[in-house]
Design a protein around this motif. Structure first.
Motif, mmCIF file in Angstrom:
data_model
loop_
_atom_site.group_PDB
_atom_site.id
_atom_site.type_symbol
_atom_site.label_atom_id
_atom_site.label_comp_id
_atom_site.label_asym_id
_atom_site.label_seq_id
_atom_site.Cartn_x
_atom_site.Cartn_y
_atom_site.Cartn_z
ATOM 1 N N VAL A 10 -15.410 37.104 -25.614
ATOM 2 C CA VAL A 10 -14.806 36.427 -26.761
ATOM 3 C C VAL A 10 -13.531 37.096 -27.244
ATOM 4 C CG1 VAL A 10 -16.953 35.398 -27.590
ATOM 5 C CG2 VAL A 10 -16.304 37.695 -28.352
ATOM 6 N N ALA A 11 -13.318 38.368 -26.885
ATOM 7 C CA ALA A 11 -12.127 39.073 -27.362
ATOM 8 C C ALA A 11 -11.666 40.065 -26.305
ATOM 9 C CB ALA A 11 -12.406 39.798 -28.670
ATOM 10 N N PHE A 61 -8.281 36.938 -29.317
ATOM 11 C CA PHE A 61 -9.490 36.183 -29.015
ATOM 12 C C PHE A 61 -9.280 35.364 -27.750
ATOM 13 C CE2 PHE A 61 -10.605 36.341 -33.707
ATOM 14 C CZ PHE A 61 -11.679 37.208 -33.505
#
Length: 243
Positions: A10-11, A61
């Motif tokens: 996610v990041a 992100f």
């Protein structure tokens, strides 16, 4: 990664100019400071504590074309040890100091991670291949821990041999934490470390207040890493604490 994460990353973040400093500590001295659900790991009979300063850069992100506002880049200093939970090796963090208000507030609120605000600086001397890192904690109601390091690599890069102490310390791909009655796992992923031997001049006060200063008075095992791109995955609930 030792186990496949349940969800996509996610990041993304790039760690730059990392200094790894590792000290052996008697198991009995460190065990009381690690939550009971976690098994404190040892290597050749010793537990280990590590201090790691670095720059976290190019934070974004997944799916975003650019870096994150407010936390695109920040300095960090963490204190950690090495544990297992349900047989899986990972890292347990005693503290994170960072110079980003947003990063500190987000990590403390969402994940109950012990992030603390600090005034920090990093100065690079590319000609001398030297980095100077300074941190002074300013978190309210916390000890005003101070840290200073001047460090530089002294060898060519190499990958740690599987089974060696360096490999045991460095090649770990998740952190574990407790939030309320839940045990959380935070998976990360990156390529194997390309490390260099290093030398460092270090001064610190109150950064590891729960240990006698004698344990950190000897010269640590020191490594340097120029850069590493890292992917973070959603935290997973992997256990519950019976009360």
């Amino acid at each position: 990664m030792t186990e496949r994460a349940k969800w996509p990353w996610v990041a993304e973040q790039r760690w730059e100019d990392l200094l790894f400093m590792h000290w052996p500590v008697p198991y009995e001295a460190l065990r009381p400071h690690v939550p009971e659900p976690f098994e404190l790991e040892t290597f050749n009979g010793d537990a280990w504590i590590s201090i790691v300063p670095f720059l976290g850069n190019k934070n974004r992100f997944r799916g975003m074309p650019g870096v994150l506002p407010l936390v695109s880049s920040f300095l960090e200093l963490n204190v950690r040890t090495y544990i297992r939970y349900k047989g899986e090796p990972g890292v347990y963090f005693f503290s994170f100091d960072a110079d980003s208000n947003a990063a500190v507030a987000g990590a403390r609120t969402v994940f109950s991670l012990p992030y603390m605000k600090a005034k920090m600086s990093m100065r690079r001397n590319r000609k001398e291949k030297e980095v100077v890192f300074h941190s002074q904690r300013i978190q309210k109601d916390e000890p005003s821990a101070r840290f200073f390091a001047r460090y530089r690599p002294t060898s060519q890069t190499s990958r740690a041999r599987v089974g060696s102490l360096t490999h045991w310390l460095a090649e770990r791909y998740c952190l574990f934490n407790i939030k309320g009655d839940k045990v959380l796992k935070g998976p990360i992923n990156h390529s194997p470390w390309e490390l260099q031997e290093a030398e460092a001049e270090v001064e610190m006060d109150d950064l590891v207040p729960f240990l006698s200063k004698q344990y950190l008075s000897e010269s640590p095992l020191v490594h340097y890493a120029k850069s590493k791109k890292v992917h973070y995955y959603p935290f997973e609930t992997v256990g519950e604490i019976q009360k």
